[in-house]
Write a protein that holds these residues in place. Structure first.
Motif, PDB file in Angstrom:
ATOM      1  N   MET A  37      55.564 -34.320  36.159  1.00 40.52           N
ATOM      2  CA  MET A  37      55.534 -33.915  34.767  1.00 40.52           C
ATOM      3  C   MET A  37      54.144 -34.103  34.158  1.00 40.52           C
ATOM      4  O   MET A  37      53.713 -33.360  33.295  1.00 40.52           O
ATOM      5  N   GLY A  38      53.431 -35.142  34.628  1.00 39.53           N
ATOM      6  CA  GLY A  38      52.141 -35.435  34.042  1.00 39.53           C
ATOM      7  C   GLY A  38      51.142 -34.308  34.196  1.00 39.53           C
ATOM      8  O   GLY A  38      50.206 -34.185  33.411  1.00 39.53           O
ATOM      9  N   ASN A  39      51.308 -33.468  35.225  1.00 37.84           N
ATOM     10  CA  ASN A  39      50.373 -32.363  35.430  1.00 37.84           C
ATOM     11  C   ASN A  39      50.568 -31.246  34.413  1.00 37.84           C
ATOM     12  O   ASN A  39      49.742 -30.354  34.311  1.00 37.84           O
ATOM     13  N   HIS A  40      51.678 -31.286  33.669  1.00 34.79           N
ATOM     14  CA  HIS A  40      51.976 -30.187  32.760  1.00 34.79           C
ATOM     15  C   HIS A  40      51.897 -30.610  31.294  1.00 34.79           C
ATOM     16  O   HIS A  40      52.343 -29.884  30.434  1.00 34.79           O
ATOM     17  N   THR A  41      51.381 -31.777  31.004  1.00 32.89           N
ATOM     18  CA  THR A  41      51.333 -32.223  29.626  1.00 32.89           C
ATOM     19  C   THR A  41      50.005 -32.881  29.316  1.00 32.89           C
ATOM     20  O   THR A  41      49.362 -33.470  30.178  1.00 32.89           O
ATOM     21  N   LEU A  42      49.591 -32.782  28.057  1.00 28.31           N
ATOM     22  CA  LEU A  42      48.394 -33.446  27.588  1.00 28.31           C
ATOM     23  C   LEU A  42      48.734 -34.658  26.736  1.00 28.31           C
ATOM     24  O   LEU A  42      47.848 -35.392  26.315  1.00 28.31           O
ATOM     25  N   LEU A  43      50.021 -34.845  26.484  1.00 27.15           N
ATOM     26  CA  LEU A  43      50.462 -35.983  25.693  1.00 27.15           C
ATOM     27  C   LEU A  43      50.894 -37.124  26.596  1.00 27.15           C
ATOM     28  O   LEU A  43      51.475 -36.904  27.654  1.00 27.15           O
ATOM     29  N   HIS A  44      50.591 -38.336  26.162  1.00 28.04           N
ATOM     30  CA  HIS A  44      50.998 -39.517  26.912  1.00 28.04           C
ATOM     31  C   HIS A  44      52.066 -40.312  26.182  1.00 28.04           C
ATOM     32  O   HIS A  44      52.676 -41.207  26.773  1.00 28.04           O
ATOM     33  N   GLU A  45      52.283 -40.002  24.902  1.00 30.49           N
ATOM     34  CA  GLU A  45      53.294 -40.723  24.143  1.00 30.49           C
ATOM     35  C   GLU A  45      53.742 -39.890  22.946  1.00 30.49           C
ATOM     36  O   GLU A  45      53.074 -38.933  22.538  1.00 30.49           O
ATOM     37  N   PHE A  46      54.903 -40.253  22.412  1.00 26.42           N
ATOM     38  CA  PHE A  46      55.430 -39.649  21.197  1.00 26.42           C
ATOM     39  C   PHE A  46      55.603 -40.750  20.153  1.00 26.42           C
ATOM     40  O   PHE A  46      55.764 -41.928  20.493  1.00 26.42           O
ATOM     41  N   ILE A  47      55.595 -40.352  18.900  1.00 24.53           N
ATOM     42  CA  ILE A  47      55.811 -41.281  17.796  1.00 24.53           C
ATOM     43  C   ILE A  47      57.161 -40.959  17.157  1.00 24.53           C
ATOM     44  O   ILE A  47      57.364 -39.861  16.639  1.00 24.53           O
ATOM     45  N   LEU A  48      58.069 -41.912  17.205  1.00 23.02           N
ATOM     46  CA  LEU A  48      59.392 -41.731  16.614  1.00 23.02           C
ATOM     47  C   LEU A  48      59.314 -42.040  15.118  1.00 23.02           C
ATOM     48  O   LEU A  48      58.977 -43.163  14.735  1.00 23.02           O
ATOM     49  N   LEU A  49      59.618 -41.062  14.291  1.00 21.61           N
ATOM     50  CA  LEU A  49      59.508 -41.235  12.846  1.00 21.61           C
ATOM     51  C   LEU A  49      60.756 -41.858  12.227  1.00 21.61           C
ATOM     52  O   LEU A  49      60.771 -42.146  11.027  1.00 21.61           O
ATOM     53  N   GLY A  50      61.796 -42.042  13.019  1.00 19.33           N
ATOM     54  CA  GLY A  50      62.980 -42.738  12.531  1.00 19.33           C
ATOM     55  C   GLY A  50      63.928 -41.853  11.744  1.00 19.33           C
ATOM     56  O   GLY A  50      63.892 -40.627  11.818  1.00 19.33           O
ATOM     57  N   ILE A  51      64.775 -42.494  10.946  1.00 14.79           N
ATOM     58  CA  ILE A  51      65.792 -41.790  10.165  1.00 14.79           C
ATOM     59  C   ILE A  51      65.139 -41.197   8.922  1.00 14.79           C
ATOM     60  O   ILE A  51      64.455 -41.906   8.182  1.00 14.79           O
ATOM     61  N   PRO A  52      65.302 -39.904   8.676  1.00 14.77           N
ATOM     62  CA  PRO A  52      64.668 -39.278   7.505  1.00 14.77           C
ATOM     63  C   PRO A  52      65.126 -39.897   6.186  1.00 14.77           C
ATOM     64  O   PRO A  52      66.268 -40.342   6.055  1.00 14.77           O
ATOM     65  N   GLN A  53      64.223 -39.950   5.231  1.00 12.97           N
ATOM     66  CA  GLN A  53      64.504 -40.379   3.853  1.00 12.97           C
ATOM     67  C   GLN A  53      65.022 -41.812   3.768  1.00 12.97           C
ATOM     68  O   GLN A  53      65.870 -42.128   2.926  1.00 12.97           O
ATOM     69  N   THR A  54      64.502 -42.685   4.644  1.00 11.84           N
ATOM     70  CA  THR A  54      64.923 -44.091   4.600  1.00 11.84           C
ATOM     71  C   THR A  54      63.724 -45.034   4.462  1.00 11.84           C
ATOM     72  O   THR A  54      63.827 -46.209   4.793  1.00 11.84           O
ATOM     73  N   GLN A  55      62.595 -44.517   3.975  1.00 16.90           N
ATOM     74  CA  GLN A  55      61.425 -45.350   3.801  1.00 16.90           C
ATOM     75  C   GLN A  55      61.729 -46.482   2.810  1.00 16.90           C
ATOM     76  O   GLN A  55      62.305 -46.248   1.739  1.00 16.90           O
ATOM     77  N   GLY A  56      61.332 -47.691   3.176  1.00 11.74           N
ATOM     78  CA  GLY A  56      61.587 -48.859   2.347  1.00 11.74           C
ATOM     79  C   GLY A  56      62.893 -49.555   2.634  1.00 11.74           C
ATOM     80  O   GLY A  56      63.156 -50.630   2.083  1.00 11.74           O
ATOM     81  N   GLY A  70      59.259 -53.554  12.524  1.00 15.85           N
ATOM     82  CA  GLY A  70      57.828 -53.500  12.246  1.00 15.85           C
ATOM     83  C   GLY A  70      56.952 -53.289  13.454  1.00 15.85           C
ATOM     84  O   GLY A  70      55.726 -53.208  13.323  1.00 15.85           O
ATOM     85  N   GLN A  71      57.543 -53.175  14.639  1.00 17.10           N
ATOM     86  CA  GLN A  71      56.744 -52.947  15.834  1.00 17.10           C
ATOM     87  C   GLN A  71      56.439 -51.453  15.992  1.00 17.10           C
ATOM     88  O   GLN A  71      56.922 -50.625  15.228  1.00 17.10           O
ATOM     89  N   SER A  72      55.627 -51.139  16.989  1.00 15.18           N
ATOM     90  CA  SER A  72      55.138 -49.770  17.158  1.00 15.18           C
ATOM     91  C   SER A  72      56.288 -48.790  17.396  1.00 15.18           C
ATOM     92  O   SER A  72      57.174 -49.050  18.214  1.00 15.18           O
ATOM     93  N   PRO A  73      56.264 -47.645  16.694  1.00 17.29           N
ATOM     94  CA  PRO A  73      57.289 -46.624  16.918  1.00 17.29           C
ATOM     95  C   PRO A  73      56.959 -45.695  18.088  1.00 17.29           C
ATOM     96  O   PRO A  73      57.671 -44.724  18.322  1.00 17.29           O
ATOM     97  N   ALA A  74      55.881 -45.979  18.814  1.00 14.91           N
ATOM     98  CA  ALA A  74      55.464 -45.112  19.914  1.00 14.91           C
ATOM     99  C   ALA A  74      56.374 -45.301  21.124  1.00 14.91           C
ATOM    100  O   ALA A  74      56.836 -46.407  21.415  1.00 14.91           O
ATOM    101  N   ILE A  75      56.619 -44.197  21.824  1.00 13.61           N
ATOM    102  CA  ILE A  75      57.364 -44.223  23.075  1.00 13.61           C
ATOM    103  C   ILE A  75      56.604 -43.361  24.075  1.00 13.61           C
ATOM    104  O   ILE A  75      56.113 -42.284  23.728  1.00 13.61           O
ATOM    105  N   SER A  76      56.475 -43.846  25.290  1.00 15.71           N
ATOM    106  CA  SER A  76      55.703 -43.122  26.291  1.00 15.71           C
ATOM    107  C   SER A  76      56.379 -41.799  26.642  1.00 15.71           C
ATOM    108  O   SER A  76      57.567 -41.597  26.391  1.00 15.71           O
ATOM    109  N   TYR A  77      55.584 -40.898  27.225  1.00 16.49           N
ATOM    110  CA  TYR A  77      56.119 -39.586  27.626  1.00 16.49           C
ATOM    111  C   TYR A  77      57.275 -39.753  28.602  1.00 16.49           C
ATOM    112  O   TYR A  77      58.347 -39.152  28.435  1.00 16.49           O
ATOM    113  N   LYS A  78      57.084 -40.594  29.621  1.00  9.32           N
ATOM    114  CA  LYS A  78      58.144 -40.825  30.598  1.00  9.32           C
ATOM    115  C   LYS A  78      59.323 -41.560  29.967  1.00  9.32           C
ATOM    116  O   LYS A  78      60.482 -41.319  30.322  1.00  9.32           O
TER     117      LYS A  78
END
Length: 305
Positions: A1-20, A85-93
Motif C-alpha cells: 500500500m505504501g507505494n500508492h500513497t503519499l500520506l503516512h497518517e490521518f487526523i481524526l477530527l472526532g464527533i462533529p459539533q462537540t467542541q468543548g 487530549g492526546q494526538s488524534p493522528a492515526i497511521s496510514y496502516k
C-alpha cells in the motif's frame, strides 16, 4: 500500500459539533466501554462455568459476548485517547487496520445473528430433532462460515478503499476510519469504491436481515400453534432478547449506508449507537431477560464472594 500513497497518517477530527465537550464525552464513553467489557465478560464467564449452559444456543451467545468485547475495542480506545487530549493522528496502516477489523467483526457478528435465529428456529419448530440437527460439528461449521464471510467482506472493502491514492488533505471528519469518511480524501476517482462499499454492506446487511425474518416468520407461526399460554410465553421470551439485539444492531447499519446524502452528525451518532452502545445493551438484554444466565451469574458472584 505504501507505494500508492503519499500520506503516512490521518487526523481524526472526532464527533462533529462537540467542541468543548471532550471531558464529558471521555467520562461517558469510558463508562460505557468499561461496562460493555465487564457485562460481556460476565456473560461469557457464566456460560463457560455452568455445565447446564453448554448447549448450541449458549455456545453462540458466548461467541456473541466475545464479539461485543472486540467490536467496540476497534474504535473506542483511540477515541478515548484523543478525547483525553492526546494526538488524534492515526497511521496510514493503522487506519486501514481499523477499517478492516471494524467490517470484519461487524460482518461476522451479523452472520452470527442469522445463525442464532436459525438455532431458535430449529429449537422451536423441530424440538425433538434439535440436538440431532445442531450437532457440535454443525455449530462449528456455521461459525466458520460466519468468520469466512466477515473476512471476505472486510478484505474487499479494505482493498477497494486503500488501493486509491491519498496525497492531499488527511483530516478524517469522523471519530474512526470508515469508508464514507476516508474515501472523500482520495486524490483519484473513488466512485467505484463508493459503489462497492454501499452495495456490499447494504446487500450483506439486507440478506442477513432477510434470513432472520424468514427464521422468525416460521417461529411466529409455530408459537401461534402452541395451545398453552405458558408454552407460548416461554417460546416468546426465549426469542425476544435475540430480536431486540438484532434491531439494535441492524438499524444503525441500514441508516448509515443507505442514506443518499450523508449527514456527519447523524452518521456519528448512529455509529456510536452501533459501535459502543449496542454491545453494552446486548449484555443487559441477555442477562436481564434470560433466567438461566441470571442463575449462572448468581453462582459466579457467590463463588467470588
Amino acid at each position: 500500500m505504501g507505494n500508492h500513497t503519499l500520506l503516512h497518517e490521518f487526523i481524526l477530527l472526532g464527533i462533529p459539533q462537540t467542541q468543548g465537550l471532550e471531558t464529558l464525552l471521555f467520562v461517558l464513553f469510558l463508562f460505557i466501554y468499561f461496562f460493555t467489557l465487564l457485562g460481556n465478560l460476565l456473560i461469557f464467564t457464566a456460560i463457560v462455568s455452568s455445565s447446564t449452559l453448554h448447549t448450541p444456543m449458549y455456545f453462540f451467545l458466548g461467541l456473541l459476548s466475545i464479539f461485543d468485547m472486540l467490536f467496540p475495542s476497534v474504535t473506542c480506545p483511540k477515541m478515548l485517547l484523543y478525547l483525553s487530549g492526546q494526538s488524534p493522528a492515526i497511521s496510514y496502516k493503522g487506519c486501514a487496520a481499523q477499517l478492516f477489523f471494524y467490517h470484519f467483526l461487524g460482518s461476522t457478528e451479523g452472520c452470527l445473528y442469522s445463525v442464532m435465529a436459525y438455532d431458535r428456529y430449529v429449537a422451536i419448530c423441530h424440538p425433538l430433532r434439535y440436538m440431532l440437527i445442531m450437532k457440535p460439528g454443525v455449530c462449528l461449521s456455521l461459525v466458520t462460515v460466519s468468520w469466512l464471510v466477515g473476512c471476505l467482506q472486510s478484505s474487499i472493502l479494505t482493498s477497494f478503499t486503500f488501493h486509491l491514492t491519498y496525497c492531499g488533505p488527511n483530516h478524517v471528519h469522523h471519530f474512526f476510519c470508515d469508508i464514507p469518511a476516508v474515501l472523500p480524501l482520495a486524490c483519484t476517482d473513488s466512485k467505484l469504491a463508493q459503489k462497492v462499499g454501499s452495495i456490499n454492506v447494504g446487500f450483506l446487511a439486507l440478506m442477513l436481515l432477510f434470513s432472520v425474518c424468514v427464521s422468525y416468520a416460521h417461529i411466529g407461526i409455530a408459537i401461534l400453534k402452541i395451545r398453552s399460554a405458558e408454552g407460548r410465553q416461554k417460546a416468546f421470551s426465549t426469542c425476544s432478547a435475540h430480536l431486540t439485539a438484532i434491531l439494535c444492531a441492524y438499524g444503525p447499519v441500514i441508516i448509515i449506508y443507505l442514506q443518499r446524502t450523508p449527514n456527519p452528525l447523524l452518521g456519528a451518532v448512529v455509529q456510536i449507537l452501533n459501535n459502543i452502545v449496542s454491545p453494552m445493551l446486548n449484555s443487559l438484554i441477555y442477562s436481564l431477560r434470560n433466567k438461566e444466565v441470571k442463575r449462572s451469574l448468581r453462582r459466579v458472584f457467590h463463588s467470588l464472594a
